[in-house]
Enzyme design. Structure first.
Site, mmCIF file in Angstrom:
data_model
loop_
_atom_site.group_PDB
_atom_site.id
_atom_site.type_symbol
_atom_site.label_atom_id
_atom_site.label_comp_id
_atom_site.label_asym_id
_atom_site.label_seq_id
_atom_site.Cartn_x
_atom_site.Cartn_y
_atom_site.Cartn_z
ATOM 1 N N GLN A 153 -5.790 18.803 2.853
ATOM 2 C CA GLN A 153 -4.619 18.152 2.309
ATOM 3 C C GLN A 153 -4.877 17.315 1.069
ATOM 4 O OE1 GLN A 153 -6.943 17.189 6.576
ATOM 5 N NE2 GLN A 153 -6.195 15.560 5.457
ATOM 6 N N HIS A 190 0.672 18.054 3.415
ATOM 7 C CA HIS A 190 -0.455 18.700 4.307
ATOM 8 C C HIS A 190 -0.276 19.885 4.757
ATOM 9 C CE1 HIS A 190 -2.844 14.896 3.743
ATOM 10 N NE2 HIS A 190 -2.678 14.469 4.867
ATOM 11 N N GLY A 244 1.029 -1.318 0.471
ATOM 12 C CA GLY A 244 0.125 0.274 0.151
ATOM 13 C C GLY A 244 0.526 1.219 0.482
ATOM 14 N N ARG A 297 -5.251 4.104 18.810
ATOM 15 C CA ARG A 297 -5.062 5.656 18.813
ATOM 16 C C ARG A 297 -5.846 5.388 20.560
ATOM 17 N NH1 ARG A 297 -5.051 7.488 13.674
ATOM 18 N NH2 ARG A 297 -4.245 7.026 12.326
ATOM 19 N N CYS A 300 -2.537 11.933 10.096
ATOM 20 C CA CYS A 300 -1.616 12.416 8.867
ATOM 21 C C CYS A 300 -1.410 14.292 9.153
ATOM 22 C CB CYS A 300 -1.253 12.806 7.775
ATOM 23 S SG CYS A 300 -2.650 11.533 6.573
ATOM 24 N N GLU A 306 -12.253 13.119 9.362
ATOM 25 C CA GLU A 306 -11.049 13.697 9.960
ATOM 26 C C GLU A 306 -10.897 14.762 10.757
ATOM 27 O OE1 GLU A 306 -6.753 14.021 7.539
ATOM 28 O OE2 GLU A 306 -8.654 11.740 8.022
#
Length: 334
Positions: A168, A234, A10, A103, A142, A194
């Site tokens: 982004q 970004h 990926g 996370r 990110c 996001e």
């Protein structure tokens, strides 16, 4: 130290592989991908593979889980696959993951090495609570990674409120994340999930350990996320209310920010540079993609505004996770 990369074909997995070429501490032993790629040489599936890995045969995830045979794992699998895989591996092996699956667990750090290295202390909490020999360390979304690197030097001035609008790159959506016609000549002012990630991950990263978990930073973070027709990098417009400080103070804090430079981590680059007009095409590859560029700094009352840009696949994904692993080795957690 033998390592494996999960999801190696990926976009983030390929970045892991590229960054691990010639690494002085970590030797890639296994590249793990889907059943359709298993058994084929990596260079046959990934045409721009580093020469070092072109002949390495890809292993399926199922085969890998039966006998990992490595000392450390980098995970670039989708979140839908990651929770059970990471927990199984962490029983014995440290896992450094780009996936969001863990996370928000209270005993799992979201680590940005220059920002919250003390959060690695949660590794011992994990091991005690879960009975693991290994552990899980996540890196953030990110856009969150780029933002928090820029916010870290500002903590000394008393952060009261953060507002951010992101622009982004399309590579943040993966290989098939956006149809070309949707993003061409367009700005898409919505990226599912996001904004919640930016708002909540940032506060966890900038928080403190208390009672075996992270107490989030006390200030508000509010975000609007947009997708723009840029390949990599970004860019974010940030508005920060500070309790004190001048433009000169803040710029000096940006320019002098280098908390881990003395440790000698193999992949380490200066985390911030100041440039008057940060732009992804000009600045995303600074410091091999690990350096974040900040500029356009101005002040209105107690609100400081600036623009920051960073490479979403390196600083915001694979490179950040690689730094996490190097820091864990340096500090004796592995």
């Amino acid at each position: 130290m033998k390592v494996a990369v999960l999801g190696a074909t990926g976009m983030v997995g390929r970045t892991f592989v590229r960054l691990l070429e010639g690494h002085p501490w970590f030797r890639v032993e296994k590249l793990v991908a889907s059943e359709r790629s298993a058994g084929r040489p990596y260079g046959e599936v990934v045409e721009d593979s580093p020469d070092e890995f072109r002949g390495l045969e890809i292993v399926s995830l199922g085969e890998f889980l039966e006998d990992p045979g490595v000392d450390l794992v980098f995970n670039a699998l989708p979140a839908s696959l990651s929770r059970e895989v990471e927990e199984k591996l962490a029983e014995e092996i440290p896992v450094f993951t780009n996936a969001r699956a863990h996370r928000y667990d209270e005993d799992v750090p979201i680590l940005v090495p220059e920002v919250n290295p003390d959060h690695l202390g949660l590794v011992e909490v994990q091991r005690e609570r879960r009975g693991w020999e290994g552990f899980i360390v996540t890196n953030p979304n990110c856009s969150t990674a780029v933002l928090t690197v820029s916010l870290a030097p500002l903590r000394e001035f008393g952060i009261r409120r953060v507002h951010v609008a992101t622009m982004q790159a399309v590579s943040g959506a993966g290989f098939s994340g956006l149809p070309a016609l949707a993003v061409h000549d367009n700005v898409i002012p919505f990226i599912s999930g996001e904004e919640w990630k930016i708002e909540n991950e940032s506060r966890k990263i900038l928080g403190r350990i208390k009672g075996g978990k992270i107490e989030p930073a006390p200030f508000e973070v509010s975000a609007i996320a947009t997708r723009v027709p840029v390949l990599h990098g970004h860019t974010e417009a940030v508005f920060v209310e500070l309790a004190r400080g001048s433009v000169e103070d803040v710029r000096e804090a940006f320019e002098s920010f280098d908390p881990l430079g003395r440790l000698g981590l193999p992949s380490y680059e200066k985390p911030l540079i100041y440039t008057e007009v940060p732009q992804p095409r000009l600045h995303r590859d600074r410091g091999r993609g690990l350096t974040v560029a900040v500029g356009r700094l101005e002040k209105s009352g107690r609100v400081f505004k600036y623009v920051v840009t960073g490479h979403n696949l390196v600083r915001g994904a694979a490179g950040g996770s690689l730094l996490n692993a190097e820091l864990a080795v340096k500090l004796g957690y592995i």
